[in-house]
Design an enzyme around this catalytic site. Sequence first.
Site, short mmCIF file in Angstrom:
data_model
loop_
_atom_site.label_atom_id
_atom_site.label_comp_id
_atom_site.label_asym_id
_atom_site.label_seq_id
_atom_site.Cartn_x
_atom_site.Cartn_y
_atom_site.Cartn_z
N CYS A 87 0.83 -1.21 0.00
CA CYS A 87 0.00 0.00 0.00
C CYS A 87 0.87 1.27 0.00
O CYS A 87 1.44 1.61 -1.03
CB CYS A 87 -0.97 -0.04 1.18
N HIS A 184 -3.20 -5.68 1.61
CA HIS A 184 -2.54 -5.89 2.90
C HIS A 184 -2.50 -7.36 3.33
O HIS A 184 -3.32 -7.77 4.15
CB HIS A 184 -3.25 -5.07 3.98
N GLU A 186 -0.65 -8.63 5.37
CA GLU A 186 -0.36 -8.68 6.81
C GLU A 186 -1.62 -8.65 7.66
O GLU A 186 -1.57 -8.92 8.86
CB GLU A 186 0.58 -7.53 7.19
#
Lengths: 201, 294
Positions: A87, A184, A186
């Site tokens: 991002c 994302h 994560e």
Amino acid sequence: MAAIANGRKSKRVGILALQGDFDAHAKAITRAGGTAVEVRTAEGLKSVDGLVIPGGESTTMLKLLNIMNLVEPLAEFARTKPVFGTCAGVILLANKVLSPSQQCFEVLDLTVERNAYGRQIDSRVANISPGPDFQNRAGVGDVEAVFIRAPIIRRVGPGVKVLAEYAGDPVLVEQGMHLAATFHPELTDDTRVHKLFLSKI
Amino acid sequence: MIFTEDFRLKVGLAEMLKGGVIMDVVNAEQAVIAEKAGACAVMALERVPSDIRKEGGVARMSPISKMREIMASVTIPVMAKARIGHFSEARILEAMGVDYIDESEVLTPADEEHHISKRDYKVPFVCGARNLGEALRRIAEGAAMIRTKGEAGSGNIVEAVRHMRTIVREMRQLTVLGKEELVHEAKILQAPLELVEWVAEHGKLPTPNFSAGGIATPADAALVMHLGAEAVFVGSGIFKSEDPAARARAIVMATTYYKDPHKLLEASEDLGGAMPGLEISKMAESELMQTRGW
């Protein structure tokens, strides 16, 4: 202070911890089998084998990188060691940024448009099907992609390999030793993208 | 079950704001100063808390024209405040496309019993809390970010410290309790058992926990970060100080480098005067903003 995993040295991955979801990345790197180290200084960069630039606000990160004289050390790091941006991280690594134009590190041959899907109400979770190259190396199956005020990659240079697309736009790309995702990984339990990055270190 | 895909997206944006500073702004000019100083988001409101205190009267959602102006002037997320319980202001803010709504005790409450039912919105909400029970009730209603309340517009960090210490201590205490004890604790906290059990297992809130209310210096920001804040909100502290741009930048630096005393020293130099502060113990109960919300 190298951590030992499966009887061998685990890879030390720096997480650029100026602002953003660096903690989520540190946990993801740990789940993927690496050793995560928060990095906030040029000194910190020297002790890691790869670097994650997390999601967050690219303008805030740029401000701090400039104040703390980290621009050149980070550029130097990216010339010799792998970097993974998500991002805001993609925005910093690109060679051209649109809406508005801003400073970037020109590590990846990409043109990136900021906040290109719209505002937070346009943020979304999507299932994407990565290409065979990703699935062969990282494991089969779709990837759950969380897009939050995400950028869109508007142009990829000839040296950039697109590993996954969403709605016709590249969302996971690699160029040489570097990796970048506009979503994302994560924020999900799936560790394949982080494992792929570890395999490049 | 509150941990839906929608909830994850809302919490996701809060994750992106971690380690950052969210600054109160009343117009585009201030928003631009905040963004240039490194703010990770701005909060649009009609008047900063210290002016609301001074001028009195009913404090409402910011005028639409001001918010549009702010949204057009910066690329970072724009949050905006709605009155507690004022779901109609919230719907207007959602329709405008603000990135986060703060159902805030800084504005005059519209409802003295009910908060907004926040799960029904696509836009995420942040709410204030002084203790764990209050935080979990707001999360049960759908808040995707908690900020400790502190005492807005006071320039005094003591309440922010009290609230952060309280929430962190109450969470820690839950982690050592047995299953039966958690049921009892849920009753005392007046919070759903499901959330109490989640906190007991993880030792943290299921949403990010930021700090607000009284942060006026880089040292204040570093203090609350040490105590467990994951980011900070600064209201009057910036634009009521002598040199807003320098102070904003210094608080951004202090929030990132809160563990490094030398960088904190560097950030604290040559800032000009901070906002004037108020002694909380000398304030009448009716002047407190933190007691609004239930």
